[in-house]
Design a protein around this motif. Sequence first.
Motif, short mmCIF file in Angstrom:
data_model
loop_
_atom_site.label_atom_id
_atom_site.label_comp_id
_atom_site.label_asym_id
_atom_site.label_seq_id
_atom_site.Cartn_x
_atom_site.Cartn_y
_atom_site.Cartn_z
N THR A 177 0.80 -1.23 0.00
CA THR A 177 0.00 0.00 0.00
C THR A 177 0.82 1.27 0.00
O THR A 177 0.32 2.34 -0.37
CB THR A 177 -0.93 0.03 1.23
N GLY A 178 2.07 1.19 0.47
CA GLY A 178 2.88 2.37 0.60
C GLY A 178 2.52 3.23 1.79
O GLY A 178 3.02 4.35 1.92
N VAL A 179 1.67 2.71 2.67
CA VAL A 179 1.21 3.45 3.84
C VAL A 179 1.74 2.78 5.10
O VAL A 179 1.48 1.59 5.33
CB VAL A 179 -0.33 3.51 3.90
N GLY A 180 2.48 3.52 5.91
CA GLY A 180 3.02 2.98 7.15
C GLY A 180 1.97 2.90 8.23
O GLY A 180 0.87 3.48 8.12
N LEU A 181 2.29 2.16 9.31
CA LEU A 181 1.32 1.95 10.39
C LEU A 181 0.91 3.26 11.04
O LEU A 181 -0.28 3.51 11.28
CB LEU A 181 1.90 1.00 11.43
N ALA A 182 1.88 4.14 11.34
CA ALA A 182 1.56 5.42 11.99
C ALA A 182 0.66 6.27 11.10
O ALA A 182 -0.31 6.88 11.58
CB ALA A 182 2.84 6.16 12.33
N GLU A 183 0.97 6.29 9.82
CA GLU A 183 0.15 7.07 8.88
C GLU A 183 -1.25 6.49 8.77
O GLU A 183 -2.26 7.22 8.68
CB GLU A 183 0.82 7.09 7.51
N TYR A 184 -1.35 5.16 8.78
CA TYR A 184 -2.66 4.50 8.69
C TYR A 184 -3.54 4.88 9.87
O TYR A 184 -4.71 5.26 9.69
CB TYR A 184 -2.45 2.98 8.64
N TRP A 185 -2.99 4.79 11.09
CA TRP A 185 -3.79 5.10 12.27
C TRP A 185 -4.09 6.59 12.36
O TRP A 185 -5.17 6.98 12.84
CB TRP A 185 -3.08 4.61 13.53
N SER A 186 -3.20 7.42 11.90
CA SER A 186 -3.46 8.85 11.92
C SER A 186 -4.66 9.20 11.04
O SER A 186 -5.49 10.04 11.39
CB SER A 186 -2.23 9.63 11.45
N SER A 187 -4.75 8.54 9.90
CA SER A 187 -5.86 8.81 8.99
C SER A 187 -7.19 8.36 9.60
O SER A 187 -8.23 8.99 9.36
CB SER A 187 -5.64 8.10 7.65
N ILE A 188 -7.17 7.30 10.39
CA ILE A 188 -8.40 6.83 11.05
C ILE A 188 -8.73 7.73 12.23
O ILE A 188 -9.89 8.13 12.43
CB ILE A 188 -8.24 5.37 11.51
N ASN A 189 -7.72 8.04 13.03
CA ASN A 189 -7.96 8.82 14.25
C ASN A 189 -8.54 10.20 13.95
O ASN A 189 -9.21 10.80 14.80
CB ASN A 189 -6.65 8.99 15.03
N ALA A 190 -8.27 10.70 12.75
CA ALA A 190 -8.74 12.03 12.41
C ALA A 190 -10.26 12.15 12.47
O ALA A 190 -10.79 13.24 12.70
CB ALA A 190 -8.24 12.41 11.02
N VAL A 191 -10.96 11.03 12.26
CA VAL A 191 -12.43 11.09 12.24
C VAL A 191 -13.10 10.07 13.15
O VAL A 191 -14.21 10.30 13.62
CB VAL A 191 -12.96 10.89 10.80
N PHE A 192 -12.45 8.96 13.39
CA PHE A 192 -13.15 7.83 14.01
C PHE A 192 -13.64 8.12 15.42
O PHE A 192 -14.81 7.91 15.75
CB PHE A 192 -12.25 6.59 14.02
#
Length: 275
Positions: A179-194
């Motif tokens: 995916t080219g997406v790291g774990l920290a970046e993945y969770w940051s994208s979720i945390n922004a709205v979840f």
Amino acid sequence: MGDEHHLDLLWGRGAATGRGRPARTTREQVVAAGLARADAAGLEDLSMRAVAADLGVGVMALYTHVESREGLVALMIDAAFAEITGDLYPHPGEPWRDAAARQARALWELYARHPWILHHGSRLPMGPHVLGMEDAFFAPFLDIGLAPAETANAAIALRSLVTGLARDSTSEQDQVRRTGVGLAEYWSSINAVFWERYFEEERYPSMTRLWYEGGFESEDVLAEEGILERAVEAYLDGIAVRVHSGGSGQDAGVARRQGAPSRAGGPPPSPGGPR
């Protein structure tokens, strides 16, 4: 069809099918070439034809040493475990917890070097070095006050803990590559709205309580860095509680002195390696 367990091949009491002309390579060279290819590209890229090409020989030459791709993989796995079995047993005077933690680290690093072993599955080939790894993992838990069944379970569970963590780590690395997406970046994208939009405190009371009590304030709760040491330490803390001597390991042989019955007839069947 040959022996599906490849025992003769692994223990040096057979292997060759007799097909083809004598190979210009040794079995060790064939296994080493297989290891190099699997380390570089995984088991999906491993074939007898590809290994033969790496060695500069015809594919039929490989059958002088190994009867099938599956047999080659069995030899490769056992050869990989040979990297750690030479120094896996507890050292003289080494505390049992230190020995167990050192074994866990050695197994973790082995999987890092050869992640394809984790993709192979949970049924490791019963070769001499795989068996040597299993035997060494029992050693730290002997004579520290555990009952025989507790000793066996402690070692098997430790291997399973390390293997599970390594499998999760390998899976995450595979996802990053895809995916080219790291774990920290993945969770940051979720945390922004979840958490504001979807999370319901009443539905997840345990998580909510931990949040308000500061359970998630430390950034290393789920961080991969150091996760092995944290998990193994917590596990060994639990084993120490069960040790009759309070975890010091000084009351050696307590179970035998209390008259624990011995079991004749040789060692039990091997659990078959890490799960």
